[in-house]
Write an enzyme that holds these catalytic residues in place. Structure first.
Site, short mmCIF file in Angstrom:
data_model
loop_
_atom_site.label_atom_id
_atom_site.label_comp_id
_atom_site.label_asym_id
_atom_site.label_seq_id
_atom_site.Cartn_x
_atom_site.Cartn_y
_atom_site.Cartn_z
N ASP A 142 0.85 -1.19 0.00
CA ASP A 142 0.00 0.00 0.00
C ASP A 142 0.88 1.24 0.00
OD1 ASP A 142 -2.48 -1.34 0.12
OD2 ASP A 142 -2.26 -1.61 2.28
N ASP A 144 1.05 4.49 2.06
CA ASP A 144 0.52 5.06 3.30
C ASP A 144 0.66 6.57 3.30
OD1 ASP A 144 -0.24 2.60 4.68
OD2 ASP A 144 1.91 2.18 4.72
#
Length: 230
Positions: A142, A144
């Site tokens: 991901d 962030d």
């Protein structure tokens, strides 16, 4: 306690020799921390543990993934033994190490955020890959994002951007409200049947001392209802 207030979750800290001596003597300290010291890589500020004294800072070392696992090591050091301290890296700073298929989208997100007066910061795998040059990113990583709105119009604009760009980028991360109350932005945008109900729903809030449940309205109350510049 006033000297510790400046340290917030996701901040980066570079340790002095005195701090490293404490860290390396901690039980179960992994061997890679010696390389961490030699390369002068930073640690990351984490939430405070109950056993931490008022003049101490809780830190973590997000070590490079091993066989899909993400080893981490935590320590507590004296605030006076921190040599350098700064906020999480800006999105623009880490673009150079982003995978090719993220580059155009992240650059566009950065530019549109700037137009709205928003500075996006990054923590997690993308930040650590930039800081250390080690392999943190994978096909399932991901991005962030750390987003601190100064008023409600900016919050709406930032959330709209994150929702738009999550269609093409694996965006994750937190909104940080005044007082360092952080909420996962994906949780914040979960729909409700009506706006009053939406604002009264409780969300998980993380700060330097732990996690709690608070209503969205209680967090919005700390943001003025300003408008974005034309």
């Amino acid at each position: 306690m006033d000297g510790i207030v400046q340290f917030q979750r996701h901040d980066l800290v570079w340790l002095s020799d005195e701090a490293w001596a404490v860290v390396l003597q901690t039980a179960a300290a992994p061997d890679m921390l010696k390389q961490w010291q030699q390369q002068e890589w930073p640690a990351v500020v984490t939430r405070r543990h109950p056993q931490a004294a008022e003049d101490e800072v809780c830190i973590g070392f997000p070590l490079p993934p091993v066989d899909g696992n993400k080893p981490r090591f935590a320590a507590i050091v004296k605030a006076e033994h921190i040599a350098v301290h700064q906020s999480a890296l800006s999105l623009h700073t880490v673009l150079v190490v982003a995978p090719a298929n993220w580059q155009a989208g992240l650059q566009n997100l950065h530019q549109q955020a700037l137009l709205a007066g928003i500075k996006l910061r990054v923590y997690g795998s993308l930040a650590m890959q930039f800081l250390t040059g080690q392999n943190y990113l994978s096909a399932t990583s991901d991005i962030d994002i750390l987003f601190r709105p100064f008023h409600q119009a900016q919050l709406r604009a930032g959330l709209a951007l994150l929702q738009e760009f999550q269609q093409s980028l694996p965006l994750d991360g937190e909104i940080v409200f005044p007082g360092e109350a952080a909420v996962a932005w994906r949780e914040w945008v979960l729909p409700a049947d009506t706006e009053p109900e939406f604002n009264q729903q409780r969300v998980i809030v993380k700060d330097m001392h732990g996690a709690s449940l608070r209503t969205r309205q209680s967090l919005l109350a700390h943001l003025p209802a300003a408008e974005l510049p034309c």
